[in-house]
Scaffold this active site. Structure first.
Site, PDB file in Angstrom:
ATOM      1  N   CYS A 143      -0.487   4.178   2.437  1.00  0.00           N
ATOM      2  CA  CYS A 143      -0.266   3.910   3.759  1.00  0.00           C
ATOM      3  C   CYS A 143       1.268   4.170   4.114  1.00  0.00           C
ATOM      4  O   CYS A 143       1.457   4.657   5.185  1.00  0.00           O
ATOM      5  CB  CYS A 143      -0.645   2.541   4.155  1.00  0.00           C
ATOM      6  N   ASP A 144       2.013   3.585   3.230  1.00  0.00           N
ATOM      7  CA  ASP A 144       3.528   3.434   3.660  1.00  0.00           C
ATOM      8  C   ASP A 144       4.575   4.394   3.045  1.00  0.00           C
ATOM      9  O   ASP A 144       5.380   4.433   3.357  1.00  0.00           O
ATOM     10  CB  ASP A 144       3.818   2.063   3.744  1.00  0.00           C
ATOM     11  N   CYS A 165       0.841  -1.202   0.187  1.00  0.00           N
ATOM     12  CA  CYS A 165       0.077   0.085   0.178  1.00  0.00           C
ATOM     13  C   CYS A 165       0.910   1.107  -0.036  1.00  0.00           C
ATOM     14  O   CYS A 165       1.384   1.825   1.013  1.00  0.00           O
ATOM     15  CB  CYS A 165      -0.809   0.040   1.338  1.00  0.00           C
TER      16      CYS A 165
END
Ligand code: FAD
Ligand code: NAP
Length: 316
Positions: free
Chosen positions: A138-139, A135
């Site tokens: 997200c990261d 992701c």
């Protein structure tokens, strides 16, 4: 006394397909709950920019998720947290078992989508959260000004790789062939992006690192069989999807790959059990098609329940 909750319709999964189904069914005055094992929004929460959803030139996935949630609850549909473990359809009414309680209902809409496939190589699990990610939204921010690799040649890999070029120093795409599967417009952007590089005929064999984090990967050229090492602090894996249908395996409604088979009214072979969105066996897995499926099923449950009620009245 049983603490089973009752709703006319239980929607399993609150991604774009489930939320749209809930909007339509609740607007038809049915009582509706959307059950999700996580936050509502589904894959949209893991998507950077969405630029192919009508009405928005460009919108971040999580923002679109918030807007759809607002629409889906406007007519009274509820959202509840819970992982659906299995459903019983033998009885007149249907029972949905979750890890946090049971729900009785007249109709079920399965909208559980899909999840990312893993590569299955050494180091992938060890370094998950320590460099291995599925992701970019997200990261990605953890890899500011660092060198990262992306695996895959589909829309996800290339689009999310492009997003990462806004953060990382370099993004190297590793693909097992020498042709991308991604849409042409996305490919053109990628080939024109100077922070993006491509390694063709390349497969990951191992993710390496120290105790705290990954530091690189070993890859093989599948034409020459040469194994080389690439230094990288992050690897974003986008090698396809698998259906989230484990909870419905016993119903016999899936094809050989696990996708649910429906007719064009989103009805499975079990009366009153519908399926929508990515979890269906279908050609195009997109937010627009998920939303379209959801609308059809939301109306379909209304027709199904109306007929059910009419036949109960007739026999009474
Ligand atoms: P999902 O969005 O997958 O939602 C399913 C929901 O079901 C999830 O919230 C999940 O938690 C829940 N669930 C699963 N199993 C259970 C269970 N047992 N119990 C309870 N809840 C459960 N499409 C576009 O149109 N444009 C894009 O730009 C785009 N970008 C993408 C980028 C990436 C990285 C990915 C992976 C996909 C992208 N897509 C894009 C595709 C799009 O996100 C999907 O087609 C869409 O989200 C499918 O919606 P859905 O509601 O069917 O499933
Ligand atoms: P996908 O289209 O199935 O592509 C998966 C990619 O991973 C392919 O290039 C495949 O290679 C490669 N791959 C598969 N297994 C591999 C392995 N074991 N090792 C190395 N590489 C492997 O999956 P996706 O890109 O996640 O897309 C999923 C769906 O979401 C699609 O329907 C897509 O259109 C949609 N989506 C849409 C958008 C958008 O509209 N903007 C964005 C993202 C996703 P091969 O090419 O050789 O098979």
């Amino acid at each position: 006394m049983s603490d089973t909750k009752y709703y006319d319709v239980v929607v399993i999964g609150a991604g774009p397909a489930g939320m749209t189904a809930a909007t339509y069914a609740s607007r038809a005055n049915l009582s509706v709950v959307m059950l999700d094992q996580g936050i509502y929004g589904g894959q949209m929460n893991n998507t950077a920019e969405v630029e192919n959803y009508p009405g928005f030139d460009n919108i971040m996935g999580p923002e679109l998720a918030e807007k759809m949630y607002s629409s889906s609850t406007k007519f009274g549909a509820e959202y509840a947290f819970g992982t659906v473990e299995n459903i019983e359809v033998e009885t007149g009414s249907k029972i949905v078992h979750t890890d946090s309680g049971d729900y009785e209902t007249k109709a079920i809409i399965i909208a559980t989508g899909s999840e990312h496939t893993h590569l299955g190589v050494d180091g992938e699990e060890t370094y998950q959260g320590k460099g291995v990610s599925y992701c970019s939204v997200c990261d990605g921010a953890f890899f500011k000004d660092e060198n990262v690799v992306v695996v895959g040649g589909g829309d996800s890999a290339i689009e999310e790789g492009l997003y990462l070029t806004n953060l990382a120093k370099s993004v190297t795409v590793l693909h097992r062939r020498d042709t991308l599967r991604a849409q042409q417009i996305i490919q053109d952007r990628a080939f024109n992006n100077e922070k993006m590089a491509f390694k063709w005929h390349t497969e990951v064999v191992e993710i390496t690192g120290d105790e705290d984090k990954m530091t690189g990967i070993n890859v093989i050229d599948n034409q020459t069989n040469d194994v080389t090492h690439i230094d990288a602090s992050g690897i974003f894996i986008y090698v396809g999807l698998k259906a989230n249908t484990q909870a419905f395996e016993k119903l016999g409604i899936t094809d050989q790959d696990g996708w649910i088979i429906t007719d064009n009214k989103m009805q499975t072979k079990i009366p009153g059990v519908f399926a929508v969105g990515d979890v269906r066996a279908k050609d195009l897995r997109q937010i627009t098609t998920a939303v379209g499926d959801g609308g059809i099923a939301g109306q379909g449950v209304y027709n199904y329940i109306s007929n059910l009620n009419a036949s109960i009245e007739e026999t009474a």
